[in-house]
Design an enzyme around this catalytic site. Sequence first.
Site, PDB file in Angstrom:
ATOM      1  N   HIS A 257       6.135   4.882   4.421  1.00 18.99           N
ATOM      2  CA  HIS A 257       5.920   5.129   2.999  1.00 18.99           C
ATOM      3  C   HIS A 257       4.552   4.658   2.512  1.00 18.99           C
ATOM      4  CE1 HIS A 257      10.564   5.349   2.304  1.00 18.99           C
ATOM      5  NE2 HIS A 257      10.080   6.375   2.956  1.00 18.99           N
TER       6      HIS A 257
ATOM      7  N   CYS B 191     -13.374   4.563  -9.381  1.00 17.36           N
ATOM      8  CA  CYS B 191     -14.336   4.491  -8.285  1.00 17.36           C
ATOM      9  C   CYS B 191     -15.752   4.420  -8.851  1.00 17.36           C
ATOM     10  CB  CYS B 191     -14.159   5.725  -7.397  1.00 17.36           C
ATOM     11  SG  CYS B 191     -15.350   5.875  -6.051  1.00 17.36           S
TER      12      CYS B 191
ATOM     13  N   CYS C 159     -17.896   6.467  -8.326  1.00 20.25           N
ATOM     14  CA  CYS C 159     -18.270   7.836  -8.688  1.00 20.25           C
ATOM     15  C   CYS C 159     -17.585   8.288  -9.973  1.00 20.25           C
ATOM     16  CB  CYS C 159     -17.912   8.805  -7.555  1.00 20.25           C
ATOM     17  SG  CYS C 159     -16.152   9.197  -7.425  1.00 20.25           S
TER      18      CYS C 159
ATOM     19  N   THR D 198      18.021  -2.618   6.282  1.00 14.46           N
ATOM     20  CA  THR D 198      18.023  -1.303   5.645  1.00 14.46           C
ATOM     21  C   THR D 198      19.438  -0.766   5.530  1.00 14.46           C
ATOM     22  OG1 THR D 198      17.305   1.005   5.831  1.00 14.46           O
ATOM     23  CG2 THR D 198      17.566  -0.222   7.890  1.00 14.46           C
TER      24      THR D 198
ATOM     25  N   ASN E 242      22.016  -6.278   9.022  1.00 17.44           N
ATOM     26  CA  ASN E 242      21.955  -5.938   7.603  1.00 17.44           C
ATOM     27  C   ASN E 242      23.077  -6.663   6.880  1.00 17.44           C
ATOM     28  OD1 ASN E 242      20.515  -4.311   5.591  1.00 17.44           O
ATOM     29  ND2 ASN E 242      22.498  -3.315   5.275  1.00 17.44           N
TER      30      ASN E 242
END
Length: 209
Positions: A80, A113, A115, A153, A176
């Site tokens: 992720h 940024c 820029c 998880t 878990n």
Amino acid sequence: YNQKYDYPPETILSHTFFIRKPKEFYRFYMDKLILENVEPNTAHKVLAKLEAEGKMSGVVTQNIDGLHQMAGSRKVYELHGTTFINHCTRCNKRYDIEFMKEFKKSGEDLPLCSCGGLIKPDVVLYEEGLDQSTVDMAISAILNADMMIVAGTSLSVYPAAGLVRYFKGKHIVLINKSATSLDSKADLVLHEKVGVVLGKAYELMHGMD
């Protein structure tokens, strides 16, 4: 969340919301995902030690906090993405986590940024697909493992949860606090805290050396 934000987290952390309401996105993001003084726990440290000892080939994670790398792990497949890397949406210039922490302290509305472009964290938002190269490397690591430890998880978030089907090795260990859909297929199931289990396991391993 309802006391402080006008939208649920799933809406705020979506690609559409980032584009349409970047100020609201960053208000939530900085408050909830850019945290100070967060350190790796026992689980992170044990996994890093096992990799350094040549006993573990890599970590596949849904976490975006970079704590595995902070603990010393080198082969980390972040499905992720990560809050530790950011890129300008205009020129693609890279910015690290320290830049974002300084932005948080500045009190400004948007991280820009040099820029003038808007900087976006390398986190997979809702509505965005996973990075295919990261997925491929994660699958390869799973395919080549003799044993797979599934830890911390619920196995309810896809497509990440579906990666366990690629395991062709000998043993599956599941750690878990609550039951998961993989419990009946695992060789060993421990409904305990991950850090406690891995810490004790590491002590036992080295006690036998």
